[in-house]
Design an enzyme around this catalytic site. Structure first.
Site, PDB file in Angstrom:
ATOM      1  N   ASN A  14       0.834  -1.212   0.000  1.00  0.00           N
ATOM      2  CA  ASN A  14       0.000   0.000   0.000  1.00  0.00           C
ATOM      3  C   ASN A  14       0.866   1.260   0.000  1.00  0.00           C
ATOM      4  OD1 ASN A  14      -3.058  -0.382   0.117  1.00  0.00           O
ATOM      5  ND2 ASN A  14      -2.311  -1.995   1.493  1.00  0.00           N
ATOM      6  N   HIS A 105      -8.027  -0.824   6.089  1.00  0.00           N
ATOM      7  CA  HIS A 105      -8.409  -2.072   6.743  1.00  0.00           C
ATOM      8  C   HIS A 105      -9.035  -3.001   5.700  1.00  0.00           C
ATOM      9  CE1 HIS A 105      -9.483  -4.688  10.049  1.00  0.00           C
ATOM     10  NE2 HIS A 105     -10.658  -4.858   9.461  1.00  0.00           N
TER      11      HIS A 105
HETATM   12  C1  GAR Z   1      -3.185  -4.785   3.936  1.00  0.00           C
HETATM   13  O1  GAR Z   1      -4.048  -5.771   3.450  1.00  0.00           O
HETATM   14  C2  GAR Z   1      -3.885  -3.899   4.950  1.00  0.00           C
HETATM   15  O2  GAR Z   1      -5.242  -3.667   4.628  1.00  0.00           O
HETATM   16  C3  GAR Z   1      -3.761  -4.716   6.204  1.00  0.00           C
HETATM   17  O3  GAR Z   1      -2.465  -5.251   6.151  1.00  0.00           O
HETATM   18  C4  GAR Z   1      -2.080  -5.417   4.788  1.00  0.00           C
HETATM   19  C5  GAR Z   1      -0.751  -4.739   4.578  1.00  0.00           C
HETATM   20  O4  GAR Z   1      -0.231  -5.013   3.303  1.00  0.00           O
HETATM   21  N1  GAR Z   1      -3.972  -3.928   7.362  1.00  0.00           N
HETATM   22  C6  GAR Z   1      -4.579  -4.361   8.460  1.00  0.00           C
HETATM   23  O5  GAR Z   1      -4.982  -5.496   8.585  1.00  0.00           O
HETATM   24  C7  GAR Z   1      -4.718  -3.327   9.566  1.00  0.00           C
HETATM   25  N2  GAR Z   1      -5.550  -3.829  10.617  1.00  0.00           N
HETATM   26  P1  GAR Z   1       0.936  -4.135   2.697  1.00  0.00           P
HETATM   27  O6  GAR Z   1       2.060  -4.112   3.751  1.00  0.00           O
HETATM   28  O7  GAR Z   1       1.358  -4.849   1.470  1.00  0.00           O
HETATM   29  O8  GAR Z   1       0.398  -2.773   2.421  1.00  0.00           O
END
Ligand code: GAR
Length: 209
Positions: A14, A105
């Protein structure tokens, strides 16, 4: 330019989506509570200031969060972006950044706050799942919603296949939310987000497609 500090704990996809979206922002720093986070290495390769603050080296959450907040404020951010930051933040931390603290989220909040959202969505048999960008408040995973993307659930989905389709939508809506913030278009009233100057009647719900 809107100064942004990104907090992450892992992969950082992200963060990359935001960094590569051509937004009117300067990423002033990336900070991770996990020194090995891939997102930190990616930032360093691009010359973005990247700092590890290992939470296991601090006595408790209050002490760590105070140190983290000081480190963030050194970079004078207009906005703090949680991008896969997998630690609960103390109320004192949130109070310091409230109104300029966004999170993503992997569910359609207020459904499925917390962890293992894709497994839980499949177990409930919901037909529509998705992701949410929201302002962070002391109420975990319940702050004012900025934007959501819906993802149809398929009969043969596994947590992994569903997570992959939701993640693709996360990479669309998080840059959009940060753009709106940078443009000064997000106003919070009565615990809800109003999108200002929405002359294009762009919907806040972005269905898959
Ligand atoms: C993402 O899917 C985000 O929505 C989630 O962690 C992942 C991070 O991926 N966040 C949560 O669960 C927060 N409670 P990334 O490091 O590749 O962005």
């Amino acid at each position: 330019m809107t100064r942004v500090v990104v907090l992450l704990s892992g992969r950082g996809s992200n963060f990359r989506a935001i960094a590569e979206a051509g937004l009117p922002i300067e990423i002033a720093a990336v900070i991770s509570n996990r020194p090995q986070a891939a997102g930190l290495a990616w930032a360093r390769e691009r010359g973005i200031p990247a700092t590890a603050l290992d939470h296991t080296e601090y006595a408790d959450r209050a002490v760590f969060d105070a140190r983290l907040a000081d480190e963030i404020e050194r970079h004078r951010p207009d906005l703090v972006v949680l991008a896969g930051y997998m630690r609960i933040l103390s109320a004192a931390f949130i109070a310091r950044f409230e109104g300029r603290l966004l999170n993503i989220h992997p569910s359609l909040l207020p459904m499925f706050p917390g962890l293992k959202t894709h497994e839980r969505a499949l177990a409930e048999g919901v037909k529509v799942h998705g992701c949410t960008v929201h302002f962070v408040t002391a109420d975990l995973d319940h702050g004012p919603i900025v934007i959501q993307a819906a993802v149809p659930v398929r009969a043969d989905d596994t947590p992994e296949t569903l997570a992959a389709r939701v993640l693709a939508q996360e990479h669309r809506i998080y840059p959009q939310a940060v753009r709106w913030f940078a443009e000064g278009r997000l106003a919070i009233r009565d615990g809800r987000v109003n999108l200002q100057d929405d002359s294009t009647s762009q919907s806040v719900l972005v269905p898959e497609g």
